[in-house]
Write a protein that holds these residues in place. Structure first.
Motif, mmCIF file in Angstrom:
data_model
loop_
_atom_site.group_PDB
_atom_site.id
_atom_site.type_symbol
_atom_site.label_atom_id
_atom_site.label_comp_id
_atom_site.label_asym_id
_atom_site.label_seq_id
_atom_site.Cartn_x
_atom_site.Cartn_y
_atom_site.Cartn_z
ATOM 1 N N TRP A 65 22.225 -34.502 -45.460
ATOM 2 C CA TRP A 65 22.147 -35.837 -46.057
ATOM 3 C C TRP A 65 23.554 -36.404 -46.289
ATOM 4 O O TRP A 65 23.815 -37.563 -45.998
ATOM 5 C CB TRP A 65 21.370 -35.747 -47.374
ATOM 6 C CG TRP A 65 21.210 -37.032 -48.107
ATOM 7 C CD1 TRP A 65 20.340 -38.048 -47.825
ATOM 8 C CD2 TRP A 65 21.940 -37.452 -49.266
ATOM 9 N NE1 TRP A 65 20.485 -39.063 -48.732
ATOM 10 C CE2 TRP A 65 21.472 -38.728 -49.625
ATOM 11 C CE3 TRP A 65 22.946 -36.869 -50.029
ATOM 12 C CZ2 TRP A 65 21.962 -39.416 -50.721
ATOM 13 C CZ3 TRP A 65 23.442 -37.562 -51.110
ATOM 14 C CH2 TRP A 65 22.948 -38.819 -51.454
ATOM 15 N N TRP B 74 18.706 -44.321 -46.387
ATOM 16 C CA TRP B 74 19.450 -43.066 -46.533
ATOM 17 C C TRP B 74 19.603 -42.695 -48.002
ATOM 18 O O TRP B 74 19.400 -41.543 -48.379
ATOM 19 C CB TRP B 74 20.835 -43.213 -45.887
ATOM 20 C CG TRP B 74 21.766 -42.089 -46.232
ATOM 21 C CD1 TRP B 74 21.825 -40.880 -45.632
ATOM 22 C CD2 TRP B 74 22.733 -42.061 -47.284
ATOM 23 N NE1 TRP B 74 22.787 -40.099 -46.244
ATOM 24 C CE2 TRP B 74 23.353 -40.797 -47.260
ATOM 25 C CE3 TRP B 74 23.142 -42.989 -48.245
ATOM 26 C CZ2 TRP B 74 24.358 -40.440 -48.148
ATOM 27 C CZ3 TRP B 74 24.137 -42.626 -49.131
ATOM 28 C CH2 TRP B 74 24.743 -41.375 -49.076
ATOM 29 N N THR C 60 25.217 -42.648 -40.268
ATOM 30 C CA THR C 60 24.125 -43.612 -40.300
ATOM 31 C C THR C 60 24.514 -44.956 -39.675
ATOM 32 O O THR C 60 23.736 -45.541 -38.939
ATOM 33 C CB THR C 60 23.622 -43.803 -41.738
ATOM 34 O OG1 THR C 60 23.123 -42.549 -42.198
ATOM 35 C CG2 THR C 60 22.500 -44.831 -41.814
ATOM 36 N N ASP D 62 25.176 -37.392 -43.044
ATOM 37 C CA ASP D 62 24.592 -38.643 -42.556
ATOM 38 C C ASP D 62 25.205 -39.876 -43.215
ATOM 39 O O ASP D 62 25.079 -40.975 -42.677
ATOM 40 C CB ASP D 62 23.076 -38.644 -42.752
ATOM 41 C CG ASP D 62 22.343 -37.959 -41.606
ATOM 42 O OD1 ASP D 62 23.011 -37.552 -40.636
ATOM 43 O OD2 ASP D 62 21.109 -37.842 -41.682
ATOM 44 N N HIS E 39 15.574 -42.478 -42.952
ATOM 45 C CA HIS E 39 16.643 -43.276 -42.339
ATOM 46 C C HIS E 39 16.847 -42.894 -40.884
ATOM 47 O O HIS E 39 17.125 -43.742 -40.038
ATOM 48 C CB HIS E 39 17.942 -43.114 -43.137
ATOM 49 C CG HIS E 39 18.501 -41.726 -43.116
ATOM 50 N ND1 HIS E 39 17.866 -40.661 -43.738
ATOM 51 C CD2 HIS E 39 19.620 -41.221 -42.541
ATOM 52 C CE1 HIS E 39 18.584 -39.568 -43.547
ATOM 53 N NE2 HIS E 39 19.643 -39.872 -42.821
ATOM 54 N N GLY F 28 16.620 -40.421 -48.072
ATOM 55 C CA GLY F 28 17.392 -39.622 -47.125
ATOM 56 C C GLY F 28 16.935 -38.189 -47.001
ATOM 57 O O GLY F 28 16.940 -37.622 -45.908
#
Length: 74
Positions: A61, A12, A68, A64, A21, A16
């Protein structure tokens, strides 16, 4: 069995924007969309549309960051 949360966060952080990821966590479709938005945004950056696309990817991003761990543990 889940995937490595630590590796998911390394991907990530470094890749990312390319959605790597997400692909690692089994979310291939959204990873490919993220990759496509980044590539198209990079190519259209000089004509302003790219700014919007890259902004969207940047926000995605950051979101996330919180998603994640859950994606990797599934």
């Amino acid at each position: 069995m889940g995937r490595s949360v630590a590796l998911a966060y390394v991907l990530w952080f470094f890749l990312g924007y390319l959605g790597i990821h997400r692909m690692y966590c089994g979310r291939v479709g959204s990873g490919v969309v993220m990759l496509a938005l980044t590539v198209i945004g990079g190519l259209t950056f000089p004509i302003v549309v790219g700014h919007l696309l890259l902004f969207i990817v940047g926000v995605w991003w950051l979101v996330d960051l919180f998603l994640t761990a859950g994606m990797a543990e599934r």
